[in-house]
Each structure stands twice: as structure tokens, then as C-alpha cells.
Design an enzyme around this catalytic site. Sequence first.
Site, mmCIF file in Angstrom:
data_model
loop_
_atom_site.group_PDB
_atom_site.id
_atom_site.type_symbol
_atom_site.label_atom_id
_atom_site.label_comp_id
_atom_site.label_asym_id
_atom_site.label_seq_id
_atom_site.Cartn_x
_atom_site.Cartn_y
_atom_site.Cartn_z
ATOM 1 N N ILE A 13 0.805 -1.155 0.010
ATOM 2 C CA ILE A 13 -0.144 -0.130 0.072
ATOM 3 C C ILE A 13 0.816 1.196 -0.041
ATOM 4 O O ILE A 13 1.727 1.313 0.829
ATOM 5 C CB ILE A 13 -0.856 -0.079 1.244
ATOM 6 C CG1 ILE A 13 -2.264 0.689 0.794
ATOM 7 C CG2 ILE A 13 -0.502 0.386 2.598
ATOM 8 C CD1 ILE A 13 -3.062 -0.179 -0.181
ATOM 9 N N ASP A 14 0.758 2.171 -0.812
ATOM 10 C CA ASP A 14 1.671 3.359 -1.139
ATOM 11 C C ASP A 14 1.092 4.341 -0.169
ATOM 12 O O ASP A 14 -0.230 4.750 -0.604
ATOM 13 C CB ASP A 14 1.603 3.784 -2.523
ATOM 14 C CG ASP A 14 2.378 2.599 -3.432
ATOM 15 O OD1 ASP A 14 3.171 2.153 -2.884
ATOM 16 O OD2 ASP A 14 2.394 2.803 -4.536
ATOM 17 N N LYS A 41 5.742 -3.548 -6.672
ATOM 18 C CA LYS A 41 6.182 -3.649 -7.615
ATOM 19 C C LYS A 41 5.570 -4.848 -8.575
ATOM 20 O O LYS A 41 5.164 -4.663 -9.740
ATOM 21 C CB LYS A 41 7.676 -4.129 -7.636
ATOM 22 C CG LYS A 41 8.512 -2.814 -7.386
ATOM 23 C CD LYS A 41 10.189 -3.123 -7.195
ATOM 24 C CE LYS A 41 10.757 -1.833 -6.537
ATOM 25 N NZ LYS A 41 10.783 -0.823 -7.528
ATOM 26 N N ALA A 43 2.481 -6.083 -8.041
ATOM 27 C CA ALA A 43 1.014 -5.906 -8.498
ATOM 28 C C ALA A 43 1.371 -4.820 -9.590
ATOM 29 O O ALA A 43 0.367 -4.798 -10.594
ATOM 30 C CB ALA A 43 0.382 -5.054 -7.079
ATOM 31 N N PHE A 222 17.163 3.852 -18.023
ATOM 32 C CA PHE A 222 17.775 5.282 -17.578
ATOM 33 C C PHE A 222 16.796 6.520 -17.538
ATOM 34 O O PHE A 222 17.064 7.283 -18.246
ATOM 35 C CB PHE A 222 18.924 5.551 -18.514
ATOM 36 C CG PHE A 222 20.093 4.684 -18.269
ATOM 37 C CD1 PHE A 222 21.127 5.198 -17.509
ATOM 38 C CD2 PHE A 222 20.421 3.556 -18.838
ATOM 39 C CE1 PHE A 222 22.345 4.649 -17.036
ATOM 40 C CE2 PHE A 222 21.625 2.885 -18.554
ATOM 41 C CZ PHE A 222 22.683 3.357 -17.601
ATOM 42 N N GLY A 223 15.667 6.095 -17.159
ATOM 43 C CA GLY A 223 14.540 7.367 -16.904
ATOM 44 C C GLY A 223 14.360 7.822 -18.438
ATOM 45 O O GLY A 223 14.181 7.098 -19.219
ATOM 46 N N ASP A 249 5.319 12.506 -11.976
ATOM 47 C CA ASP A 249 5.627 11.736 -10.902
ATOM 48 C C ASP A 249 6.168 10.315 -11.775
ATOM 49 O O ASP A 249 5.396 9.687 -12.255
ATOM 50 C CB ASP A 249 4.201 11.465 -10.384
ATOM 51 C CG ASP A 249 4.375 10.458 -8.971
ATOM 52 O OD1 ASP A 249 5.733 10.060 -8.935
ATOM 53 O OD2 ASP A 249 3.365 10.153 -8.250
ATOM 54 N N ASP A 255 8.104 0.070 -13.164
ATOM 55 C CA ASP A 255 6.912 -1.089 -13.386
ATOM 56 C C ASP A 255 6.159 -1.206 -14.563
ATOM 57 O O ASP A 255 5.866 -2.368 -14.894
ATOM 58 C CB ASP A 255 6.196 -0.893 -12.048
ATOM 59 C CG ASP A 255 6.893 -1.162 -10.591
ATOM 60 O OD1 ASP A 255 7.853 -2.097 -10.716
ATOM 61 O OD2 ASP A 255 6.627 -0.781 -9.699
ATOM 62 N N ASN A 281 9.143 1.409 -23.556
ATOM 63 C CA ASN A 281 9.441 2.909 -23.232
ATOM 64 C C ASN A 281 8.261 3.973 -23.186
ATOM 65 O O ASN A 281 8.240 4.744 -22.478
ATOM 66 C CB ASN A 281 10.639 3.390 -24.052
ATOM 67 C CG ASN A 281 12.118 3.048 -23.558
ATOM 68 O OD1 ASN A 281 12.369 2.886 -22.563
ATOM 69 N ND2 ASN A 281 12.901 3.342 -24.676
HETATM 70 P P1 ADP Z 1 12.550 3.563 -12.079
HETATM 71 O O1 ADP Z 1 11.037 3.827 -12.158
HETATM 72 O O2 ADP Z 1 12.807 1.866 -11.781
HETATM 73 O O3 ADP Z 1 13.421 4.480 -11.374
HETATM 74 P P2 ADP Z 1 13.476 4.641 -14.468
HETATM 75 O O4 ADP Z 1 13.463 6.011 -14.075
HETATM 76 O O5 ADP Z 1 14.757 4.152 -15.199
HETATM 77 O O6 ADP Z 1 12.956 3.535 -13.724
HETATM 78 O O7 ADP Z 1 12.043 4.751 -15.843
HETATM 79 C C1 ADP Z 1 11.843 3.448 -16.321
HETATM 80 C C2 ADP Z 1 11.379 3.561 -17.734
HETATM 81 O O8 ADP Z 1 10.379 4.630 -17.744
HETATM 82 C C3 ADP Z 1 12.652 4.462 -18.716
HETATM 83 O O9 ADP Z 1 13.303 3.549 -19.146
HETATM 84 C C4 ADP Z 1 11.700 5.227 -19.622
HETATM 85 O O10 ADP Z 1 11.296 4.386 -20.595
HETATM 86 C C5 ADP Z 1 10.571 5.784 -18.688
HETATM 87 N N1 ADP Z 1 10.508 7.037 -18.377
HETATM 88 C C6 ADP Z 1 10.948 7.193 -16.994
HETATM 89 N N2 ADP Z 1 10.926 8.752 -17.095
HETATM 90 C C7 ADP Z 1 11.043 9.262 -18.130
HETATM 91 C C8 ADP Z 1 10.597 10.617 -18.592
HETATM 92 N N3 ADP Z 1 10.915 11.792 -17.960
HETATM 93 N N4 ADP Z 1 10.232 10.639 -20.013
HETATM 94 C C9 ADP Z 1 10.093 9.486 -20.766
HETATM 95 N N5 ADP Z 1 10.178 8.606 -20.427
HETATM 96 C C10 ADP Z 1 10.431 8.089 -18.885
#
Ligand code: ADP
Length: 308
Positions: A13-14, A41, A43, A222-223, A249, A255, A281
Site C-alpha cells: 500500500i503506497d 512492484k 502488483a 535510464f529514466g 511523478d 514497473d 519505453n
Molecule cells: P524506475 O522507475 O525503476 O526508477 P526509470 O526511472 O529508469 O525506472 O524509468 C523506467 C522507464 O520509464 C525508462 O526506461 C523510460 O522508458 C521511462 N521514463 C522514465 N522517466 C521518463 C521521462 N521523464 N520521460 C519519458 N520516459 C520516461
Amino acid sequence: MTKTIAVVGSCMIDSIVYSSRLPKPGETLLGSKYEQGFGGKGANQCVTAARLGASTIFITSLGSDKIGQSYLEKLKQENIDISYAKIQNNSHTGVAQIIVTETGENSIVIVQGSNALLSVKDVIDARQKIQSASVLLCQFETSLEPILEALTIYQGHGTSIVNGAPAVSNVDPNIFKLSDIFCVNETEAEIMTGIQCITISNAQKAIDKLFSLGCNTVIITFGAEGAVHATQNNKKLVHTSTEILKAVDTTGAGDAFLGALAYYITYHSNLSLEECIRRSNRIAAQSVLKAGTQTSLPYRKDLPIELF
Ligand code: ADP
């Protein structure tokens, strides 16, 4: 026969507080908002796959509190098979205490609660369902013995995806060996490889280290920069970039990525891994545009047709 995805993992529960920035050690900040939501994770990944249209079975462990009961109802509403979602006596449902900042950064403390009680027997009980799945998807938010058991039972039956999150050091090497795809984010990769400051330009070092630990295919996310991957056949990393979106957010982005990856590998088995990652992605990117964890996971009906 209908293809299925089996997820063995956590429910949390978050408890989310929104704040201008993360507090420094010892500091108290005045936040702007508080929300409670369904998370964990396991769920989140299962819900993502289900919302994309997958048939899913979720092997998980909930507390004997009210939250455990309402979580079961929630999973049912998401069309997830909960025949092996177990309520544990004398235990509370797992909790994730999350701080989200104005820039979309987050910091999280989890208490496993009932997730720690998911047992090897629980997994063995679900053996048939696990073995008949096209993809098995696991994470590290429960104890790792049942995860190893699930991977062992599943060997030779389909594609296993292990999300090494949260990062754990000293993982049983069999977990790496039994995962067809091992996926972590950059921070988890640092903890699990001991390599500091991993960026896309030095990610090959981390990938090579994960190969040396026994991993087969490796993905590091990598986000906003997307993800890199490499396989045993082609050990040189491939970078799959993504459209950079202004995050509201990022909780649950990883996930969303994993749930989507399981979906594409199961239902679009003709696609290359690189194309599965590109589409995952895009699904994950959708999840950063809304606040919350499961509330931000997209539904198939709201996504562009070319993703299917
Ligand atoms: P976690 O949530 O485990 O920290 P990441 O931050 O690496 O994982 O994000 C997972 C995936 O989410 C990335 O590989 C990308 O596809 C997507 N993502 C995360 N942040 C962004 C963003 N600001 N813009 C576009 N895609 C994003």
C-alpha cells in the site's frame, strides 16, 4: 490455449506525500498533499500487463488487515487471476512510504509485511499455472527463496524476466542464471555491480559485470533517456532512446516498463527485443505524466493503435 503472464511478487500500500524537495537527514518539511494508493512492484507490473490486455495470474501474499481484503478486490477489478493470491494470518500488508518532489523525483522506504511471508510452498502450489505461462515476471520485493523456486520450476517453459528491484547485494547466482532477461534501473545496477555513477556511456561495464554474474540478457533503464540492453549473442549494448517527457511523478515508471515488456514478449513474439523495449519505453513514458503509481498506469484504450 490463451497465453498468460505469471507474476510472482509483492503488493504494497503506497503512502505518498508530495513535497517541494526531498528532506535532508533530520529535517522536517511541510508537504502539499497526501495520498494512499495500491502499489508494490509485483502488483504494478501485473496491473500494467493486464491493462494492456494480457491474461495474468498473480502469485502474491497479502496481510490479514482490511487493506489486504480491499487489495484482493482491486486485483479482481483489474481482471487479474487471484486464485494464488494468499491472505497471511497475523501479518500486515506491505507498506511503501513515498516522498514525491515537484520535479517528479522520489524517495521510498518499504516495509515488506506479508510480502516477506510469500513462501516456497506458495509458489509450488501454483506450479501448473506458472509452468503454463508464456512469461514469468519476478522482482526482489518479497523474500528471494520463492523467487528462486519460481524460476527453477519455470525453467524450459517460456521467457523469465527478473526485475532486480529493489537492489539486493549477494543475490543467489542461480537467480541470475535462471533469468532469461534481467532488468534493473541505473541505481540498482550500481548497487548490484559495485560500479559507481553508471551512465549510458559507461553502462557497458555494468552490463559486462552482470554477464559475469550469470545474467543472460540484460536491460538497464535510464529514466528519460530510455534503456540499454545486451544479449549473450550480442554483448555490445544497444541504446533505445525515448521521447523525453516532463515528469509529473516517475513512481512506477520502471514497473510500467516491466509490465509492458512482459506483455510485448508474450503477445507480440514476432517483435525484436529492441522493438519490445522501444514500445515499453513509450508505455512507461505515459506513466510519468500522471501522479500516483497504479493510477498513472495506462489503459490500452487510451494508447496509440500503432503500439499494438
Ligand atoms: P524506475 O522507475 O525503476 O526508477 P526509470 O526511472 O529508469 O525506472 O524509468 C523506467 C522507464 O520509464 C525508462 O526506461 C523510460 O522508458 C521511462 N521514463 C522514465 N522517466 C521518463 C521521462 N521523464 N520521460 C519519458 N520516459 C520516461
